[in-house]
Write a protein that holds these residues in place. Structure first.
Motif, short mmCIF file in Angstrom:
data_model
loop_
_atom_site.label_atom_id
_atom_site.label_comp_id
_atom_site.label_asym_id
_atom_site.label_seq_id
_atom_site.Cartn_x
_atom_site.Cartn_y
_atom_site.Cartn_z
N HIS A 1 -15.11 0.38 -0.70
CA HIS A 1 -14.74 1.26 0.41
C HIS A 1 -15.29 2.67 0.26
CE1 HIS A 1 -11.97 -1.85 1.81
NE2 HIS A 1 -11.53 -1.95 0.58
N GLY A 2 -15.67 3.03 -0.95
CA GLY A 2 -16.21 4.36 -1.20
C GLY A 2 -15.15 5.33 -1.68
N PRO A 3 -15.50 6.21 -2.64
CA PRO A 3 -14.54 7.17 -3.17
C PRO A 3 -13.91 8.05 -2.10
CG PRO A 3 -16.49 7.10 -4.56
CD PRO A 3 -16.80 6.28 -3.34
N HIS A 4 -14.70 8.44 -1.10
CA HIS A 4 -14.16 9.29 -0.03
C HIS A 4 -13.04 8.58 0.71
CE1 HIS A 4 -14.02 12.29 3.14
NE2 HIS A 4 -14.07 11.30 4.03
N GLN A 5 -13.24 7.30 1.02
CA GLN A 5 -12.21 6.55 1.75
C GLN A 5 -10.95 6.38 0.91
OE1 GLN A 5 -12.18 5.13 5.15
NE2 GLN A 5 -10.09 5.35 4.37
N LEU B 1 -5.28 8.17 0.22
CA LEU B 1 -4.24 8.69 -0.67
C LEU B 1 -4.12 10.21 -0.60
CD1 LEU B 1 -4.98 6.46 -3.79
CD2 LEU B 1 -3.14 6.17 -2.12
N ALA B 2 -4.65 10.82 0.46
CA ALA B 2 -4.66 12.28 0.54
C ALA B 2 -3.26 12.88 0.46
CB ALA B 2 -5.35 12.72 1.84
N ASP B 3 -2.31 12.29 1.16
CA ASP B 3 -0.94 12.82 1.12
C ASP B 3 -0.33 12.64 -0.26
OD1 ASP B 3 -1.00 10.05 1.64
OD2 ASP B 3 1.04 10.08 2.45
N CYS B 4 -0.66 11.53 -0.92
CA CYS B 4 -0.16 11.30 -2.27
C CYS B 4 -0.74 12.32 -3.25
CB CYS B 4 -0.51 9.89 -2.73
SG CYS B 4 0.27 8.58 -1.76
N PRO C 1 0.80 -1.23 0.00
CA PRO C 1 0.00 0.00 0.00
C PRO C 1 0.83 1.28 0.00
CG PRO C 1 -0.06 -1.07 2.15
CD PRO C 1 0.59 -2.04 1.21
N ASP C 2 2.09 1.20 0.42
CA ASP C 2 2.93 2.40 0.47
C ASP C 2 3.72 2.64 -0.82
OD1 ASP C 2 2.20 3.24 3.01
OD2 ASP C 2 3.70 1.97 3.98
N LEU C 3 3.53 1.81 -1.82
CA LEU C 3 4.32 1.96 -3.03
C LEU C 3 4.13 3.33 -3.67
CD1 LEU C 3 6.18 0.96 -5.25
CD2 LEU C 3 4.21 -0.13 -6.34
N LEU C 4 2.90 3.81 -3.75
CA LEU C 4 2.66 5.12 -4.35
C LEU C 4 3.42 6.21 -3.60
CD1 LEU C 4 -1.15 4.77 -5.11
CD2 LEU C 4 0.68 4.98 -6.80
N SER D 1 0.95 15.42 -3.05
CA SER D 1 2.30 15.34 -3.62
C SER D 1 2.29 15.21 -5.14
CB SER D 1 3.04 14.14 -3.01
OG SER D 1 3.23 14.32 -1.61
N GLY D 2 1.10 15.30 -5.74
CA GLY D 2 1.02 15.32 -7.19
C GLY D 2 0.50 14.07 -7.85
N LEU D 3 0.05 13.08 -7.07
CA LEU D 3 -0.50 11.88 -7.67
C LEU D 3 -1.72 12.19 -8.52
CD1 LEU D 3 -0.59 8.69 -7.79
CD2 LEU D 3 -2.23 8.84 -5.89
#
Length: 222
Positions: free
Chosen positions: A103-107, A112-115, A74-77, A118-120
């Motif tokens: 899980h829902g789009p919000h979840q 991935l909020a920090d990603c 899960p941390d690869l991104l 960071s430009g993801l």
């Protein structure tokens, strides 16, 4: 009617559900046909994804379940975004719709909020993944169909997860697993991606492409 994309699937169907063989029709793969017809639009797709002229686009593709790329790493991104220079790379993620809707789009966006900060580039679950593959310079994936499509498009592919026991023998994913290099967690991700690109020979994944469909550009009956 049972719609199949390839003649080899008829043989698998005969083993799994013999009574359905008479109702099976090989109609091809309309999605693949659309992708091939859209390859010429690659510059437009790259611009829409914010990929600069001197940037490489890394598309990270994950199917669902625990053995998938996202489930097992899960941390690869985050690692990619931390290691790859922003002036040289953009990173896009294609996650299986089951992840979005279970899980829902919000979840998903919360995970991935920090990603995202960071430009993801997070590709929506319904559309956009095919354009991202066409725009890609390298694909990091697992045993899912999107990764196979990336290989069939003649992109360098690196496998971050590949549970061989989950893959049908002789399938496109099976061929991909025998041909693609594996991404190692304890080595430099950037070095591995650069090596995969530099060492890639066009046509390497032709055996994968040959199993996508045996009826290219065929219209479905009726």
């Amino acid at each position: 009617m049972v719609a199949l994309s390839h003649e080899v699937e008829r043989g698998r169907l005969a083993v799994a559900v013999p009574g359905a063989v008479d109702r099976a029709v090989v109609i091809g793969d309309p999605r693949w046909d659309r992708m091939l017809a859209s390859v010429a639009h690659r510059p437009r797709f790259r611009a829409a994804l914010g990929v600069g002229e001197h940037q490489d686009l890394v598309v990270v593709s994950s199917t669902w379940r625990a053995e998938s790329l996202f489930g097992s790493w899960p941390d690869l991104l985050r690692q990619l975004l931390a290691e790859l220079p922003v002036d040289r790379y953009r990173v896009a993620a294609v996650l299986h719709p089951h992840l979005w809707f279970a899980h829902g789009p919000h979840q998903v966006r919360l995970w991935l909020a920090d990603c995202l900060r960071s430009g993801l580039v997070l590709i929506p679950p319904a559309e956009g993944w095919a354009a991202a593959l066409i725009a890609a310079d390298v694909v990091v994936g697992d045993h899912g169909a999107v990764t196979c499509y990336g290989a069939a498009l003649d992109k360098p592919v690196v496998l971050a997860s590949f549970p061989a026991e989950e893959v049908a023998v002789g399938s496109a994913a099976d061929r991909l697993g025998s041909l693609a290099p594996v991404l190692h967690r304890r080595a430099s991700l950037r070095t591995q991606l650069e090596s995969a690109q530099a060492g890639f020979a066009p046509g390497r994944f032709d055996p994968v492409a040959e199993l996508v469909t045996s009826a290219p550009a065929r219209r479905s009956p009726g």
